[in-house]
Design an enzyme around this catalytic site. Structure first.
Site, short mmCIF file in Angstrom:
data_model
loop_
_atom_site.label_atom_id
_atom_site.label_comp_id
_atom_site.label_asym_id
_atom_site.label_seq_id
_atom_site.Cartn_x
_atom_site.Cartn_y
_atom_site.Cartn_z
N GLU A 183 0.89 -1.17 0.00
CA GLU A 183 0.00 0.00 0.00
C GLU A 183 0.91 1.21 0.00
OE1 GLU A 183 -3.02 -0.44 -0.64
OE2 GLU A 183 -2.96 -2.60 -0.34
N CYS B 4 -1.66 8.73 4.58
CA CYS B 4 -1.67 8.44 3.15
C CYS B 4 -2.99 8.90 2.54
CB CYS B 4 -1.48 6.95 2.94
SG CYS B 4 -2.56 5.99 3.97
#
Ligand code: NAD
Length: 541
Positions: free
Chosen positions: A292, A326
């Site tokens: 990720e 993020c």
């Protein structure tokens, strides 16, 4: 693995409020005081043994960089290989342990974290990673507890997924762990992600070599200690802080590498993937690559949006944890008819934001993680100040005299393809493009095509048709899509997390989809009364 011990349905851990006078606040303040007066030696933990090194990296508080919290012992080559050997040696016993036995370790860890370890992990996350008490609580306590508990529930659901058995036979899917070890490479910004990248493969029966980010190693090391306290057998997870290039180079050269569980920047994941590609014929199995990575997360407002809720979402989405999520809102598209009101509300709120030492509970923001991040973000602000195509709406200041402080900043750009709209800055900077209301259809394509990432995104509108259009046009622009909500704050079990394109492999942390990557099922068919004659009836004369 067998689902021999089903347990009650899990619920999310309650977020504690830390209001003045509360028991949790008192405990946290005491723990913060204690952790600020000591320095922790953060060793490699290999097969349960602490291994020192002659090479160290200091861990400092981002909001007060002169305050040393500990030092990381950077693993040397022999330690790196010993950690892999330990993981490989521990594999058979751990894989043979029942799911119920393995689950018990992680459920106990969850209860320890929810109880006696909560303040410890939260304090380390506040001091080492620069989180306010609320940001630490939703990360190091609640999200990590949720990962520990929900993973167990999901693993049982997976184990229950079994094929049909026709009469006279029994078919069974055995959810074997991967053959070899899993390499977990974890980011600085979430204690919960650091922990989950190691525990998710481990719950499924894998053994793990865990390389934490140096700047998160204080909280990550405490979590490793918590796992030991919960009864994790030695060698199942081996904690390996150190120089990322040296550690990864040695680890990726080993034929027993069975998978990589990564969260961090796109560039680093590319490097790891490339190295695996170069080594591919050396591995015993094709390694599972789960990563990720970065994001350039959008907020798109339609002319029908509510200006008040939009302004609050922009502020929280862009500036909580200094924009170092993020999922942080970092590019916004606002219609011209709405912008003056949104801007005025946003600026008025931003001016009230308190930023400073995270042990002062009245602060809403702390500092960015380290010198490298500070220099990178301050550089963007300097270039923006000199750019005639960028208007400073709020903030813009950077001050590293005591800590790495960047003021919450809003920039208005005239070019929707400006680098500020495309590049992940990973700091408290929100770039806004104001579009003519009638260009809504074109803006949908713009949002979709501007950045290489596709992690999170939000649309704000009260017009249902506009929501439907955005949802359709932006189908591949975000793995986590929000309607009238900020693009941050995914909760385990509720919003499985991850994005595609250059944001990662989208294996959805906090869901069964992620756990499935850590098993290599074996299909077993047992026939009860096998045929005694090879001939079929149609062959009779
Ligand atoms: P980073 O890529 O700098 O570091 C991540 C990990 O990789 C660390 O353990 C680091 O030591 C290691 N590393 C660094 N260079 C390496 C190299 N050359 N070879 C091997 N390993 C190396 O990322 P970070 O600064 O810790 O975290 C921020 C990034 O993580 C941002 O891009 C953010 O978007 C991303 N992130 C993504 C998610 C998600 O779910 N998509 C979640 C959190 C963070």
């Amino acid at each position: 693995m067998s689902a021999n011990n089903l347990h009650p349905k899990t619920t999310n851990e309650t977020v504690l409020a830390y209001a003045p006078g509360s028991a949790e606040r008192t405990a946290l303040i005491a723990e913060l005081a204690a952790q600020q007066t000591r320095q922790v030696d953060i060793h490699a933990v290999v097969n349960g043994e602490r291994i020192a090194s002659g090479s160290h990296t200091d861990v400092c508080a981002p909001h007060a960089h002169a305050r040393k919290l500990g030092r990381v012992h950077n693993a040397e080559a022999a330690t790196i290989h010993a950690s892999i050997d330990a993981a490989v040696a521990a594999q058979r016993d751990w894989a043979n342990a029942s799911l119920a036995e393995r689950s018990a370790v992680f459920l106990r860890a969850a209860d320890l974290l929810a109880g006696p370890w909560r303040a410890r992990l939260n304090a380390a996350t506040m001091l080492g990673q620069g989180k306010t008490c609320y940001q630490a609580e939703i990360d190091a306590a609640c999200e990590l507890i949720d990962f520990l508990r929900f993973n167990v529930q999901f693993a049982h659901e997976i184990a229950n997924g079994q094929p049909l058995s026709s009469p006279g036979m029994r078919n069974h899917l055995e959810y074997r762990p991967l053959e070899g070890f899993v390499y977990a490479v974890t980011p600085f910004n979430f204690t919960a992600i650091g922990g989950n990248l190691a525990i998710a493969p481990a719950l499924m029966g894998n053994t793990v070599v865990w390389k934490p980010a140096a700047t998160a190693s204080l909280s990550n090391y405490l979590f490793m200690e918590l796992l030991e306290a919960a009864g994790l057998p030695q060698g199942v997870i081996n904690f390996l802080p150190g120089d990322p290039v040296a550690v990864s180079g040695a680890v990726l050269a080993r034929p027993e590498l069975a998978g990589i569980h990564f969260t961090g920047s796109t560039a680093v994941f590319d490097t790891l993937w490339g190295e695996v590609g170069r080594n591919v014929s050396r591995y015993r199995s094709y390694p599972r690559l789960v990563g990720e990575t970065g994001g350039k997360d959008f907020v798109l407002a339609h002319a029908s949006a509510d200006a008040g809720t939009l302004a609050v979402a922009l502020l929280r989405g862009a500036f909580e944890y200094q924009g170092q999520k993020c999922s942080a809102a970092s590019r916004a598209y606002i219609p011209a008819s709405l912008w003056p009101e949104v801007r005025d509300r946003l600026v008025a709120m931003v001016e009230t934001i308190r930023m400073g030492d995270v042990t002062d509970f009245t602060n809403f923001m702390g500092a960015v993680i380290d010198r490298r991040a500070f220099d990178r973000i301050a550089g963007h602000l300097q270039r923006a100040a000199a750019d005639s195509g960028v208007k400073l709406v709020a903030g813009g200041r950077a001050d590293d005299s005591v800590g790495y402080f960047i003021a919450p900043t809003v920039l208005e750009v005239s070019d929707p393809r400006h680098t500020l709209m495309e590049t992940e800055l990973f700091g408290p900077v929100l770039s806004v493009y104001v579009y003519a209301d009638e260009h809504w259809p074109e803006v949908l394509s713009l949002v979709d095509g501007t950045s290489p990432y596709a992690l999170t995104g939000a649309v704000f509108a009260t017009d249902r048709a506009a929501i439907a259009q955005a949802s359709d046009a932006l189908r591949y622009a975000a793995g986590n899509f929000y309607i009238n909500d900020k693009p941050t704050g995914a909760v385990v079990g509720q919003q499985p997390f991850g994005g595609a394109r250059r944001s990662g492999t989208n294996d959805k942390a906090g869901s069964p989809l992620n756990l499935l990557r850590w098993v290599s099922p074996r299909t077993v068919k047992e026939t009860f009364v096998p045929p005694a004659d090879y001939r079929y009836p149609h062959m009779a004369a």
